[in-house]
Design a protein around this motif. Sequence first.
Motif, PDB file in Angstrom:
ATOM      1  N   SER A   7      33.151  37.262  26.389  1.00  0.00           N
ATOM      2  CA  SER A   7      31.814  37.029  25.870  1.00  0.00           C
ATOM      3  C   SER A   7      30.736  37.590  26.789  1.00  0.00           C
ATOM      4  O   SER A   7      29.560  37.363  26.564  1.00  0.00           O
ATOM      5  N   ALA A   8      31.136  38.298  27.857  1.00  0.00           N
ATOM      6  CA  ALA A   8      30.229  38.803  28.881  1.00  0.00           C
ATOM      7  C   ALA A   8      29.548  37.656  29.630  1.00  0.00           C
ATOM      8  O   ALA A   8      28.653  37.887  30.399  1.00  0.00           O
ATOM      9  N   GLN A   9      29.963  36.436  29.376  1.00  0.00           N
ATOM     10  CA  GLN A   9      29.437  35.255  30.057  1.00  0.00           C
ATOM     11  C   GLN A   9      30.613  34.425  30.548  1.00  0.00           C
ATOM     12  O   GLN A   9      31.638  34.356  29.879  1.00  0.00           O
ATOM     13  N   PRO A  10      30.465  33.765  31.694  1.00  0.00           N
ATOM     14  CA  PRO A  10      31.531  32.868  32.133  1.00  0.00           C
ATOM     15  C   PRO A  10      31.715  31.732  31.129  1.00  0.00           C
ATOM     16  O   PRO A  10      30.786  31.378  30.404  1.00  0.00           O
ATOM     17  N   PRO A  11      32.916  31.155  31.066  1.00  0.00           N
ATOM     18  CA  PRO A  11      33.125  30.015  30.168  1.00  0.00           C
ATOM     19  C   PRO A  11      32.096  28.920  30.461  1.00  0.00           C
ATOM     20  O   PRO A  11      31.731  28.703  31.618  1.00  0.00           O
ATOM     21  N   PRO A  12      31.601  28.226  29.434  1.00  0.00           N
ATOM     22  CA  PRO A  12      30.514  27.265  29.627  1.00  0.00           C
ATOM     23  C   PRO A  12      30.848  26.113  30.576  1.00  0.00           C
ATOM     24  O   PRO A  12      29.971  25.592  31.237  1.00  0.00           O
ATOM     25  N   ASP A  13      32.102  25.715  30.658  1.00  0.00           N
ATOM     26  CA  ASP A  13      32.460  24.588  31.526  1.00  0.00           C
ATOM     27  C   ASP A  13      32.998  25.039  32.880  1.00  0.00           C
ATOM     28  O   ASP A  13      33.557  24.241  33.630  1.00  0.00           O
ATOM     29  N   PHE A  18      35.090  23.600  38.084  1.00  0.00           N
ATOM     30  CA  PHE A  18      35.261  23.996  39.482  1.00  0.00           C
ATOM     31  C   PHE A  18      34.819  22.885  40.430  1.00  0.00           C
ATOM     32  O   PHE A  18      35.533  22.520  41.358  1.00  0.00           O
ATOM     33  N   HIS A  19      33.646  22.345  40.215  1.00  0.00           N
ATOM     34  CA  HIS A  19      33.135  21.309  41.121  1.00  0.00           C
ATOM     35  C   HIS A  19      33.906  19.998  40.985  1.00  0.00           C
ATOM     36  O   HIS A  19      34.044  19.254  41.952  1.00  0.00           O
ATOM     37  N   ARG A  20      34.454  19.723  39.815  1.00  0.00           N
ATOM     38  CA  ARG A  20      35.252  18.512  39.613  1.00  0.00           C
ATOM     39  C   ARG A  20      36.631  18.647  40.261  1.00  0.00           C
ATOM     40  O   ARG A  20      37.082  17.775  40.996  1.00  0.00           O
ATOM     41  N   ASP A  21      37.315  19.767  39.981  1.00  0.00           N
ATOM     42  CA  ASP A  21      38.713  19.922  40.381  1.00  0.00           C
ATOM     43  C   ASP A  21      38.915  20.698  41.673  1.00  0.00           C
ATOM     44  O   ASP A  21      39.971  20.608  42.290  1.00  0.00           O
ATOM     45  N   GLY A  22      37.926  21.511  42.051  1.00  0.00           N
ATOM     46  CA  GLY A  22      38.069  22.342  43.240  1.00  0.00           C
ATOM     47  C   GLY A  22      38.626  23.718  42.948  1.00  0.00           C
ATOM     48  O   GLY A  22      38.770  24.547  43.838  1.00  0.00           O
ATOM     49  N   PHE A  23      38.942  23.981  41.703  1.00  0.00           N
ATOM     50  CA  PHE A  23      39.441  25.296  41.288  1.00  0.00           C
ATOM     51  C   PHE A  23      39.219  25.424  39.781  1.00  0.00           C
ATOM     52  O   PHE A  23      38.957  24.445  39.094  1.00  0.00           O
ATOM     53  N   VAL A  24      39.324  26.626  39.301  1.00  0.00           N
ATOM     54  CA  VAL A  24      39.278  26.868  37.859  1.00  0.00           C
ATOM     55  C   VAL A  24      40.098  28.129  37.589  1.00  0.00           C
ATOM     56  O   VAL A  24      40.102  29.065  38.387  1.00  0.00           O
ATOM     57  N   LEU A  25      40.812  28.117  36.509  1.00  0.00           N
ATOM     58  CA  LEU A  25      41.620  29.260  36.109  1.00  0.00           C
ATOM     59  C   LEU A  25      40.896  29.984  34.980  1.00  0.00           C
ATOM     60  O   LEU A  25      40.540  29.366  33.969  1.00  0.00           O
ATOM     61  N   VAL A  26      40.677  31.286  35.166  1.00  0.00           N
ATOM     62  CA  VAL A  26      40.015  32.090  34.138  1.00  0.00           C
ATOM     63  C   VAL A  26      40.938  33.265  33.810  1.00  0.00           C
ATOM     64  O   VAL A  26      40.917  34.285  34.494  1.00  0.00           O
ATOM     65  N   PRO A  27      41.764  33.114  32.795  1.00  0.00           N
ATOM     66  CA  PRO A  27      42.675  34.209  32.447  1.00  0.00           C
ATOM     67  C   PRO A  27      41.939  35.358  31.759  1.00  0.00           C
ATOM     68  O   PRO A  27      40.871  35.177  31.190  1.00  0.00           O
ATOM     69  N   GLY A  28      42.543  36.539  31.847  1.00  0.00           N
ATOM     70  CA  GLY A  28      42.051  37.683  31.097  1.00  0.00           C
ATOM     71  C   GLY A  28      40.825  38.367  31.669  1.00  0.00           C
ATOM     72  O   GLY A  28      40.190  39.153  30.971  1.00  0.00           O
ATOM     73  N   ASP A  99      33.517  43.612  42.213  1.00  0.00           N
ATOM     74  CA  ASP A  99      33.543  43.788  40.759  1.00  0.00           C
ATOM     75  C   ASP A  99      32.590  42.816  40.070  1.00  0.00           C
ATOM     76  O   ASP A  99      32.581  41.616  40.353  1.00  0.00           O
ATOM     77  N   ASP A 100      31.811  43.326  39.136  1.00  0.00           N
ATOM     78  CA  ASP A 100      30.835  42.508  38.406  1.00  0.00           C
ATOM     79  C   ASP A 100      31.479  41.337  37.677  1.00  0.00           C
ATOM     80  O   ASP A 100      30.857  40.286  37.507  1.00  0.00           O
ATOM     81  N   ARG A 101      32.712  41.513  37.226  1.00  0.00           N
ATOM     82  CA  ARG A 101      33.370  40.419  36.509  1.00  0.00           C
ATOM     83  C   ARG A 101      33.621  39.224  37.423  1.00  0.00           C
ATOM     84  O   ARG A 101      33.447  38.073  37.013  1.00  0.00           O
ATOM     85  N   LEU A 102      34.019  39.482  38.658  1.00  0.00           N
ATOM     86  CA  LEU A 102      34.196  38.379  39.613  1.00  0.00           C
ATOM     87  C   LEU A 102      32.841  37.783  39.995  1.00  0.00           C
ATOM     88  O   LEU A 102      32.691  36.561  40.066  1.00  0.00           O
ATOM     89  N   PHE A 103      31.865  38.637  40.250  1.00  0.00           N
ATOM     90  CA  PHE A 103      30.533  38.149  40.634  1.00  0.00           C
ATOM     91  C   PHE A 103      29.918  37.288  39.528  1.00  0.00           C
ATOM     92  O   PHE A 103      29.256  36.295  39.808  1.00  0.00           O
ATOM     93  N   ALA A 104      30.137  37.647  38.265  1.00  0.00           N
ATOM     94  CA  ALA A 104      29.605  36.842  37.159  1.00  0.00           C
ATOM     95  C   ALA A 104      30.198  35.441  37.189  1.00  0.00           C
ATOM     96  O   ALA A 104      29.492  34.453  36.952  1.00  0.00           O
ATOM     97  N   LEU A 105      31.475  35.339  37.506  1.00  0.00           N
ATOM     98  CA  LEU A 105      32.109  34.024  37.590  1.00  0.00           C
ATOM     99  C   LEU A 105      31.554  33.222  38.761  1.00  0.00           C
ATOM    100  O   LEU A 105      31.245  32.039  38.628  1.00  0.00           O
ATOM    101  N   VAL A 106      31.419  33.855  39.912  1.00  0.00           N
ATOM    102  CA  VAL A 106      30.918  33.150  41.100  1.00  0.00           C
ATOM    103  C   VAL A 106      29.459  32.751  40.922  1.00  0.00           C
ATOM    104  O   VAL A 106      29.055  31.654  41.326  1.00  0.00           O
ATOM    105  N   ARG A 107      28.658  33.601  40.295  1.00  0.00           N
ATOM    106  CA  ARG A 107      27.238  33.266  40.062  1.00  0.00           C
ATOM    107  C   ARG A 107      27.083  32.002  39.214  1.00  0.00           C
ATOM    108  O   ARG A 107      26.079  31.321  39.308  1.00  0.00           O
ATOM    109  N   ALA A 108      28.071  31.711  38.394  1.00  0.00           N
ATOM    110  CA  ALA A 108      28.002  30.524  37.540  1.00  0.00           C
ATOM    111  C   ALA A 108      28.219  29.234  38.337  1.00  0.00           C
ATOM    112  O   ALA A 108      27.972  28.149  37.818  1.00  0.00           O
TER     113      ALA A 108
END
Length: 183
Positions: A7-13, A18-28, A99-108
């Motif tokens: 969606s060109a956007q990180p998943p909404p949750d 990440f802050h609840r569990d300490g990690f998040v899995l983002v496939p694909g 990579d912009d895809r990783l940075f988009a996830l971290v910016r969230a």
Amino acid sequence: MRPQLPSAQPPPDLAEAFHRDGFVLVPGVFAPAELAELAEHVFHLREPPREELDRLGVEGWHLHDRASLAELTPAQLVLSERLLRLHLFDERARGLMLDDRLFALVRALWPGEPLAVHTLYFPKPPGGRGMALHTDTAYLPVEPAEVVGCFVAVDDTDGDNGALEVVRGSHRLPLPGRHAIPT
């Protein structure tokens, strides 16, 4: 042209998980062909010249007197641990780190612009060495402790070849002491 997040956007949750569990899995995030090509590229990287390592004040890659992972015997590959600081010597690794895809996830996760500081590659053949339970903030101490590791699996992983394991909620525990582990 590189594929983008669906969606060109990180998943909404993403941040909440990440802050609840300490990690998040983002496939694909990366296409399988990209990952296969990256793994092949890294496997054939040549160890940087000694002069370059000395100039930067860093260690080599512990390749058992071989020039690349591809030249290791299966027994040597099992003993290999990791290739540190690939971004200093390889444009492709630096490109993945930025990579912009990783940075988009971290910016969230936090406000502000991310700062990429480190790259490494773990060759994980069946029977190879693993890493003990640890926290990255013990090795990259920052205040506040807003550190995120973006682990990109370039091969299928399981219990035999070193799948990453995380402990849900461990980011809220006191920092464990650092100590050597037996082989």
